[in-house]
Design an enzyme around this catalytic site. Structure first.
Site, PDB file in Angstrom:
ATOM      1  N   LYS A   1      36.422  13.457  38.306  1.00  0.00           N
ATOM      2  CA  LYS A   1      35.730  12.238  38.085  1.00  0.00           C
ATOM      3  C   LYS A   1      34.147  12.246  38.272  1.00  0.00           C
ATOM      4  O   LYS A   1      33.231  11.854  37.612  1.00  0.00           O
ATOM      5  CB  LYS A   1      36.249  10.918  38.758  1.00  0.00           C
ATOM      6  CG  LYS A   1      37.670  10.755  38.285  1.00  0.00           C
ATOM      7  CD  LYS A   1      37.683   9.190  38.309  1.00  0.00           C
ATOM      8  CE  LYS A   1      38.951   8.598  37.748  1.00  0.00           C
ATOM      9  NZ  LYS A   1      40.294   8.957  38.255  1.00  0.00           N
TER      10      LYS A   1
ATOM     11  N   SER B   1      43.781  18.088  38.312  1.00  0.00           N
ATOM     12  CA  SER B   1      42.654  17.006  38.302  1.00  0.00           C
ATOM     13  C   SER B   1      42.106  16.877  39.572  1.00  0.00           C
ATOM     14  O   SER B   1      40.978  16.286  39.507  1.00  0.00           O
ATOM     15  CB  SER B   1      42.823  16.016  37.414  1.00  0.00           C
ATOM     16  OG  SER B   1      44.257  15.242  37.857  1.00  0.00           O
TER      17      SER B   1
ATOM     18  N   GLU C   1      33.713   0.286  37.239  1.00  0.00           N
ATOM     19  CA  GLU C   1      35.060  -0.479  37.640  1.00  0.00           C
ATOM     20  C   GLU C   1      35.939   0.462  38.506  1.00  0.00           C
ATOM     21  O   GLU C   1      35.776   1.930  38.232  1.00  0.00           O
ATOM     22  CB  GLU C   1      35.891  -0.835  36.579  1.00  0.00           C
ATOM     23  CG  GLU C   1      36.645   0.364  35.787  1.00  0.00           C
ATOM     24  CD  GLU C   1      35.946   1.246  34.934  1.00  0.00           C
ATOM     25  OE1 GLU C   1      34.704   1.061  34.833  1.00  0.00           O
ATOM     26  OE2 GLU C   1      36.202   2.440  35.145  1.00  0.00           O
TER      27      GLU C   1
HETATM   28  C1  LIG Z   1      41.482   8.933  37.971  1.00  0.00           C
HETATM   29  C2  LIG Z   1      42.283  10.150  37.920  1.00  0.00           C
HETATM   30  C3  LIG Z   1      43.122  10.679  36.871  1.00  0.00           C
HETATM   31  C4  LIG Z   1      43.375   9.776  35.699  1.00  0.00           C
HETATM   32  O1  LIG Z   1      42.478   9.526  34.734  1.00  0.00           O
HETATM   33  P1  LIG Z   1      42.151  10.446  33.358  1.00  0.00           P
HETATM   34  O2  LIG Z   1      40.890   9.701  33.018  1.00  0.00           O
HETATM   35  O3  LIG Z   1      43.492  10.088  32.474  1.00  0.00           O
HETATM   36  O4  LIG Z   1      41.606  11.654  33.714  1.00  0.00           O
HETATM   37  C5  LIG Z   1      43.794  11.743  37.077  1.00  0.00           C
HETATM   38  N1  LIG Z   1      43.844  12.521  38.117  1.00  0.00           N
HETATM   39  C6  LIG Z   1      42.972  12.333  39.085  1.00  0.00           C
HETATM   40  C7  LIG Z   1      42.896  13.092  40.394  1.00  0.00           C
HETATM   41  C8  LIG Z   1      42.290  10.946  39.066  1.00  0.00           C
HETATM   42  O5  LIG Z   1      41.455  10.418  40.198  1.00  0.00           O
END
Ligand SMILES: *Cc1c(COP(=O)(O)O)cnc(C)c1O
Length: 399
Positions: free
Chosen positions: A94, A381, A116
């Site tokens: 993010k 992610s 948000e």
């Molecule tokens: C917020 C988040 C997501 C989901 O958001 P996307 O916009 O679909 O990537 C996925 N993995 C992590 C670690 C997050 O913090």
């Protein structure tokens, strides 16, 4: 100055096939137009990109490693590479978008950022970028989430952000987003940083572009690790779709690369405790875009459910609705249980505790077979620090 050229399948009105666009009240047209102009201008601006690259390298810690997971590869009989977004500053992908968006806001002369957040990850990333660049930050967050995500609320407060609890609806992410949009209508001087590839055009395109550094790095890292820039598959979890958009971006126009999105099935797509928008949703409009939405026959949004707060969203970015319905991407729904098992497995055999969201991408390995000579890149992610309570609860259910 050279013009910015999107490589995404998007037209000038922000449509990906039938999906996307900007379904917004009249009062926001000026804001959105100015944002579009600034984005296209700075995305092609050398000085902006130089500063962004410096911050991504020296502040976020990029490039994030691409790691060949040998033991995981052996277990599943294929070649698995993990893109380590979990090692970024603040613990997830993010920050890539938050930093770029706040830098853009600063170039536009804005002084007040709004955002948000659901679980608080995007709120923390935005508050971090605002602290770094000296801008005011207000984060809208459902009151339910404020109560259950205290560590992230504390982080935002410590970083100097104002956290605004939202008491409407279910008091979660969808309601926080509605409130941020409402505030933006009345305060056109503020800059709204959206946390995923959702919202009215140009947000889905802009956020995907700011996350595209992920696949840009994967290509060059794979080249030096394997001799080829192109994997056979790229796998990512999908809430609003930003980490998936970043991981897919530079492969979308490479037809030999399979794109696999893992959405959250919750307790199962045959139950009403699910967030598998692509499987159970239908075309509709949410937060300013036409896309797949979980809704009743008369268009009421259905409350989603997932064990993972980051995937607990009743819509999905229009790019992903287009990729999935056109057959370019494959969407698999991974249950809470499958994600938990995948998280425990990665932790025990590779020593990496993934975020619960990312664990849905890892869960794909249990529901889909890959060939022994396939190269499979999984986007990790984020890291699992924020999910420790959940992991311990399900590891020892009697506690
Ligand atoms: C917020 C988040 C997501 C989901 O958001 P996307 O916009 O679909 O990537 C996925 N993995 C992590 C670690 C997050 O913090």
């Amino acid at each position: 100055m050279k013009a910015f050229h999107s490589i995404l399948p998007v037209d000038s009105e922000g449509y990906y096939g039938r999906f996307g666009g900007a379904y917004i009240p009249e009062i926001l047209h000026g804001n959105v137009k100015r944002l579009s102009e600034a984005f296209y201008r700075y995305a092609a601006d050398e000085d902006f990109n130089r500063e962004l690259d410096r911050l991504l390298r020296d502040y976020v810690g990029r490039p994030s490693p691409l790691y060949r997971a040998d033991r995981l590869s052996e277990l599943y009989g294929t070649n698995i590479y993990l893109k380590r977004e979990d090692l970024n500053h603040t613990g997830a992908h993010k920050i890539n978008n938050a930093l770029a968006s706040v830098l853009l806001a600063k170039r536009m002369g804005k002084t007040h950022i709004i955002a948000e957040t659901g679980a608080g990850q995007h709120g923390v990333a935005t508050a971090t970028a605002c602290a770094l660049m000296g801008l005011d930050c207000t984060v809208f967050m459902g009151a339910t989430d404020v109560a259950r995500q205290k560590p992230n609320v504390d982080r935002m407060l410590l970083l100097g952000a104002k956290v605004e609890p939202v008491h409407s609806g279910n008091k979660t992410l969808k309601d926080a987003t509605n409130e941020a949009i409402r505030y933006w209508c009345c305060n056109p001087d503020s800059f709204y940083v959206i946390g995923s590839t959702v919202g009215p055009h140009p947000y889905p395109e802009m956020v995907a572009y700011f996350q595209s550094v992920i696949s840009r790095e994967i290509r060059s890292q794979l080249l030096s690790l394997t001799g080829s820039e192109l994997p056979d598959y790229v796998v990512a979890c999908i809430g609003g779709g930003s980490n998936a958009a970043g991981a897919f971006y530079h492969f979308i126009n490479e037809p030999t690369v399979g794109l696999i999105a893992a959405e959250a099935a919750g307790l199962g797509t045959d139950t009403d405790m699910t967030a598998a928008t692509m499987k159970v949703g239908s075309e509709g409009i949410i937060h300013g875009a036409r896309t797949m939405v979980m809704q009743t026959d008369d268009g009421q949004i259905i409350e989603p459910y997932s064990i993972s707060a980051g995937l607990d969203y009743p819509g999905v970015g229009p790019l992903h609705s287009y990729l999935a319905t056109s057959g370019r991407s494959e969407v698999l729904a991974i249950t809470d249980r499958q994600a938990l098992d995948a998280a425990y497995r990665l932790t025990r055999i590779e020593g990496i505790i993934p975020a619960l969201e990312s664990a849905h991408a890892l869960g794909v390995l249990d529901v889909r077979k890959f060939a022994p000579d396939d190269t499979v890149v999984i986007n990790l992610s984020g890291r699992g620090d924020k999910d420790m309570e959940t992991y311990m609860k399900y590891l020892n259910p009697e506690q």
